[in-house]
Design a protein around this motif. Sequence first.
Motif, PDB file in Angstrom:
ATOM      1  N   VAL A  56      42.455  43.263  39.156  1.00  0.00           N
ATOM      2  CA  VAL A  56      40.472  42.773  38.981  1.00  0.00           C
ATOM      3  C   VAL A  56      40.987  41.159  39.247  1.00  0.00           C
ATOM      4  O   VAL A  56      41.542  40.534  39.922  1.00  0.00           O
ATOM      5  CB  VAL A  56      41.196  42.133  37.194  1.00  0.00           C
ATOM      6  CG1 VAL A  56      39.496  41.563  36.952  1.00  0.00           C
ATOM      7  CG2 VAL A  56      40.865  43.577  36.001  1.00  0.00           C
ATOM      8  N   ARG A  57      39.789  41.076  40.539  1.00  0.00           N
ATOM      9  CA  ARG A  57      39.868  39.898  40.853  1.00  0.00           C
ATOM     10  C   ARG A  57      38.263  39.047  40.058  1.00  0.00           C
ATOM     11  O   ARG A  57      37.242  39.032  39.731  1.00  0.00           O
ATOM     12  CB  ARG A  57      39.126  39.308  42.164  1.00  0.00           C
ATOM     13  CG  ARG A  57      39.867  40.577  43.066  1.00  0.00           C
ATOM     14  CD  ARG A  57      40.062  39.786  44.343  1.00  0.00           C
ATOM     15  NE  ARG A  57      41.073  41.629  44.719  1.00  0.00           N
ATOM     16  CZ  ARG A  57      42.479  41.764  44.705  1.00  0.00           C
ATOM     17  NH1 ARG A  57      43.354  40.504  43.970  1.00  0.00           N
ATOM     18  NH2 ARG A  57      42.925  42.589  45.385  1.00  0.00           N
ATOM     19  N   LYS A  58      38.213  38.242  38.990  1.00  0.00           N
ATOM     20  CA  LYS A  58      37.731  37.439  38.755  1.00  0.00           C
ATOM     21  C   LYS A  58      37.506  35.493  39.214  1.00  0.00           C
ATOM     22  O   LYS A  58      38.807  35.439  39.047  1.00  0.00           O
ATOM     23  CB  LYS A  58      37.948  36.870  37.013  1.00  0.00           C
ATOM     24  CG  LYS A  58      37.818  39.047  36.450  1.00  0.00           C
ATOM     25  CD  LYS A  58      37.718  37.925  34.719  1.00  0.00           C
ATOM     26  CE  LYS A  58      37.737  39.317  34.183  1.00  0.00           C
ATOM     27  NZ  LYS A  58      36.720  40.636  33.964  1.00  0.00           N
ATOM     28  N   ILE A  59      36.330  34.715  39.071  1.00  0.00           N
ATOM     29  CA  ILE A  59      36.297  33.858  39.902  1.00  0.00           C
ATOM     30  C   ILE A  59      34.767  33.246  37.658  1.00  0.00           C
ATOM     31  O   ILE A  59      34.694  33.486  37.792  1.00  0.00           O
ATOM     32  CB  ILE A  59      35.570  34.347  40.787  1.00  0.00           C
ATOM     33  CG1 ILE A  59      36.310  34.384  41.889  1.00  0.00           C
ATOM     34  CG2 ILE A  59      35.302  32.055  41.335  1.00  0.00           C
ATOM     35  CD1 ILE A  59      35.658  34.569  43.217  1.00  0.00           C
ATOM     36  N   ILE A  60      35.722  31.804  37.582  1.00  0.00           N
ATOM     37  CA  ILE A  60      34.780  31.243  36.665  1.00  0.00           C
ATOM     38  C   ILE A  60      34.112  29.883  37.226  1.00  0.00           C
ATOM     39  O   ILE A  60      34.468  29.300  38.452  1.00  0.00           O
ATOM     40  CB  ILE A  60      35.818  30.855  35.286  1.00  0.00           C
ATOM     41  CG1 ILE A  60      36.718  30.113  35.842  1.00  0.00           C
ATOM     42  CG2 ILE A  60      36.407  32.568  34.945  1.00  0.00           C
ATOM     43  CD1 ILE A  60      37.354  29.921  33.584  1.00  0.00           C
ATOM     44  N   ASP A  85      35.761  28.640  40.678  1.00  0.00           N
ATOM     45  CA  ASP A  85      34.749  28.639  41.795  1.00  0.00           C
ATOM     46  C   ASP A  85      35.238  27.398  42.736  1.00  0.00           C
ATOM     47  O   ASP A  85      34.529  26.266  42.584  1.00  0.00           O
ATOM     48  CB  ASP A  85      33.315  29.022  41.401  1.00  0.00           C
ATOM     49  CG  ASP A  85      32.636  28.521  42.764  1.00  0.00           C
ATOM     50  OD1 ASP A  85      33.575  28.680  43.893  1.00  0.00           O
ATOM     51  OD2 ASP A  85      31.272  27.925  42.900  1.00  0.00           O
ATOM     52  N   MET A 124      41.347  33.946  30.110  1.00  0.00           N
ATOM     53  CA  MET A 124      41.100  34.658  31.429  1.00  0.00           C
ATOM     54  C   MET A 124      42.244  35.688  32.069  1.00  0.00           C
ATOM     55  O   MET A 124      42.256  37.162  31.727  1.00  0.00           O
ATOM     56  CB  MET A 124      40.514  34.584  31.978  1.00  0.00           C
ATOM     57  CG  MET A 124      39.822  35.390  32.847  1.00  0.00           C
ATOM     58  SD  MET A 124      37.787  36.091  31.864  1.00  0.00           S
ATOM     59  CE  MET A 124      37.195  34.469  32.390  1.00  0.00           C
ATOM     60  N   VAL A 174      43.279  39.981  31.106  1.00  0.00           N
ATOM     61  CA  VAL A 174      43.362  40.808  32.471  1.00  0.00           C
ATOM     62  C   VAL A 174      44.973  41.132  32.440  1.00  0.00           C
ATOM     63  O   VAL A 174      44.745  42.352  32.186  1.00  0.00           O
ATOM     64  CB  VAL A 174      43.116  39.993  33.470  1.00  0.00           C
ATOM     65  CG1 VAL A 174      43.173  40.731  35.120  1.00  0.00           C
ATOM     66  CG2 VAL A 174      41.320  39.536  34.148  1.00  0.00           C
ATOM     67  N   VAL A 180      42.648  35.025  38.752  1.00  0.00           N
ATOM     68  CA  VAL A 180      41.683  34.638  38.548  1.00  0.00           C
ATOM     69  C   VAL A 180      41.882  33.162  38.695  1.00  0.00           C
ATOM     70  O   VAL A 180      42.762  33.029  38.688  1.00  0.00           O
ATOM     71  CB  VAL A 180      42.678  34.321  36.612  1.00  0.00           C
ATOM     72  CG1 VAL A 180      41.209  34.047  35.586  1.00  0.00           C
ATOM     73  CG2 VAL A 180      41.957  36.321  36.195  1.00  0.00           C
ATOM     74  N   SER A 211      46.211  41.051  40.630  1.00  0.00           N
ATOM     75  CA  SER A 211      44.557  40.534  39.965  1.00  0.00           C
ATOM     76  C   SER A 211      44.731  39.077  40.570  1.00  0.00           C
ATOM     77  O   SER A 211      46.548  38.739  39.757  1.00  0.00           O
ATOM     78  CB  SER A 211      44.445  40.647  38.568  1.00  0.00           C
ATOM     79  OG  SER A 211      44.642  42.661  37.981  1.00  0.00           O
TER      80      SER A 211
END
Lengths: 348, 348
Positions: free
Chosen positions: A323-327, A163, A302, A306, A160, A158
Motif C-alpha cells: 500500500v502507498r499512502k500519502i497524507i 506530501d 496510519m 496498514v 506511508v 508498504s
Amino acid sequence: MAKKVTIVDIAAKIGVTPSAVSKAFSDHPRISPETKQAVLRAAKEMGYRPNVLATGLRKGKSGLIGVVVPAVHYSFFSNAIKGIEELVSTAGFNLVITQSHDNYENETRNINALLRARVEGMIASLAGETTDYSAYRDAARDIPVVLFDRTFTDENISEVTIDDFGGAVAAVQHLVDMGYKRIAHLSGYKNILPFAKRIEGYKHVLMKHRLYMDDDYICECMPNRQEGQAAMERLLSHRQPPDAIFAASDVLAYGAMLALQKRGIRVPQDFGVIGFSNEELSSIVTPSMSTVDQHSEILGAMAAKVLIDQLHIENRDNAFRPVRKIINSDLIIRDSSRRLASASTSKK
Amino acid sequence: MAKKVTIVDIAAKIGVTPSAVSKAFSDHPRISPETKQAVLRAAKEMGYRPNVLATGLRKGKSGLIGVVVPAVHYSFFSNAIKGIEELVSTAGFNLVITQSHDNYENETRNINALLRARVEGMIASLAGETTDYSAYRDAARDIPVVLFDRTFTDENISEVTIDDFGGAVAAVQHLVDMGYKRIAHLSGYKNILPFAKRIEGYKHVLMKHRLYMDDDYICECMPNRQEGQAAMERLLSHRQPPDAIFAASDVLAYGAMLALQKRGIRVPQDFGVIGFSNEELSSIVTPSMSTVDQHSEILGAMAAKVLIDQLHIENRDNAFRPVRKIINSDLIIRDSSRRLASASTSKK
DNA sequence: GTGAAAGCGCTAACAC
DNA sequence: GTGTTAGCGCTTTCAC
C-alpha cells in the motif's frame, strides 16, 4: 527467584490435564464454566503468567511488532510512535522499539534482532546514512514491512508518507508571498527521499517565480543545530547572500536562527525563516518558528493500520499488495516569516 | 511469505544431524572446523535465522531487557535510554521499550506484557500517577528490577537516582545569591520521590535564610507548560507575589516564563527562573533557562550496569542484594537567573 | 466436556 | 567429532 508456574502446575492443582487448562485460558467453547472458573482462580492464586516464548513457538507468532526509527527524542518520531502504540496495542500486539541513531550498522543490527525475536511485522523509518536497503528487503520476504516518512520503494514494502513536495511548495511560496526574494535551502541527508522531495518543491517554486537560484543555496546538513548554524554562516558570506531560508527540519532552521542572531540580522524583518516538522522547539524559540506540520501521530497510526491490515490479509491468503499512502502536510505560519511584503526592508 | 528455514533443514542439506548444527552455531569445542564451515555456509545460503522463541524457551531466557518510562519524548528519558541501550547491547541483550504516559494502568499493562515476554530484567521509572507499586514488587520476585530517577524503596529492588535534594538546594541557593527574596516552587507529581526531595531541598534553603515561606508558594503541577503557566499566574495574583521561581521541571519553568512574559515581567531583572533536568528546551528559550543537569545518560548507563551485574550474580548464586546508587546533579546557570544582587530591581 | 499425544525449533546431556 | 534423546511450555487435532 520465584519458581515459574506452568499450566501443568495448575492442572495438577485442580485435577485436570494441561490441555484442559490451555483450553480454559483460550475460552474454548467446549469447556465447562466450572473448570474455567477453577482454572482462572488457581492461576491467580499461583501467580501464573503465560510463557509467550512457548505460546509463540507453538503458534508460530510472537505477538510482537518491531519499530526501527532514527531516534525517539525527535518529537516527530515520538509522536509517530504514540500513534503506532495505540493501534497496535488495541490489536493485541506489543511494540519493540529500536533506534538507529541514523547509523547504518545500528539499523541493520536492529532489523536482524527484531527478526530473530520473531516480530510479526515491522514499522520503520530509514536511518540517514542508509543507502543499502537489503536488510529491509530481506525482512519483507518474511514479514510485512511498512515504511513511514523516510521510505524507499520496493514491491513488497508498504509506504506511508506525507506530501513532502507539497509541504515544501507551501513553505517556499509563503516566503515568496512575504516578499522574500533570495531563498536558500538547508537540506537533510540527501539520500533520504523526503529531503529530496523537499528540494524539488523548493526548486519548483523558485522556478515558477523566476527567483535567484544557485547550487550553493542548497546545503546538505547533518540533523543538528551546529550544522544549521555553520551552513547559515557560509550562506551569509556568499557573494549574493539570501534573505530567507527554508530548512528541511526545524533543528536546522534553529541553527540558522542562531547564526542570524549572532550577526544581528533581524528575523523576520531582514530575514525570513521557515522549518519543517513542527518539532516542539519550533514553538519555543524566539521568534516563534514557522514550519510545516507532518501530522506525525496520524502518520504513525496510519502506518500501524496498514501493517495490521496486512497481518490480517496474510492470515487468509497470499494476495498481498503493498500500500502507498500519502497524507497532507500543513503550513504553520508563526513569527519567523510573518512579514508584510510591503514592509520589506529589502537588503538590495 | 518465505518458508522459515530451521536447523533441521540445514542438517539435511549438509548431511549431519540438527544437534551438530546447533553445536556448530554455538561454537562448541568438539565440532570439526569443516562441519562448522559447512553449517555456516549453508545457513547463509538458505537465509537461516535462529528462532529466539525456541532458543529462549529451551534455555529459559529471552535475551530481552524491558524498559518502562513515562515517555520517551522527554530528553531526560531518551538520553537515559541511550545510556541503557549501549551497555545492554554490548552485554548481548535487546531492549523492549514501553511508555506509561504517566498513567498507572498503562504502566501495569506494560510491566505484565514485559513479564509475559519473559524479559530477563527490567529498568523502570515510575509513572506520575502511580502509588501502588505491587506490579513492580511482583515483577521483582521473578527478575531483577532496577528503578531509576522516579523510584520507591523495596528490599528486592535496586535504585539509581540523582541527588535531588542537593540539586534543589544548589538551585534555590543560587536564586538567593542572585538577590531574589520571595521564591516560589512549581512541583511535579507529589507522590513521586524526586519531586518530594526537591521540595525538601527548596524548604531547606528557605529556612536557612529565613526567607518568606507560604504553603501557597508550592504548586503541584502536571508536567506540561499550560500547568506551569496557570500556576505562575495564580502566584502573581498572590497577596505577596514571589520574585523568583524554582520549578521541579524545565517544562514548568517554561510555562512560568510564558506567564511572566505575558505580564511584561522581565526575566531575570524583575523575576528569577530556574528549572530542573536540563531538557533541550531549557537552552532554546529566551532568555536561556538556568536548570539542574541530571546526567541522564550516565544515570541510564548506571541503571543498566546495576541490572547486568545482578543478572550475572543471579546466574551464579542467590546472594542477591539490591543496590542503591546516588549520582550528583549539576547546577547550570544561564540567563533566566543571572542577575547581580546589587542590580536587583526589587519590587518591594 | 475432557484427555492423550504429537510437535513448534532448539539445546544439552549422554552415548559411541 | 557426531548422533540420540528428551524436553523447555504450550496448543491442537483427534479420541472418547
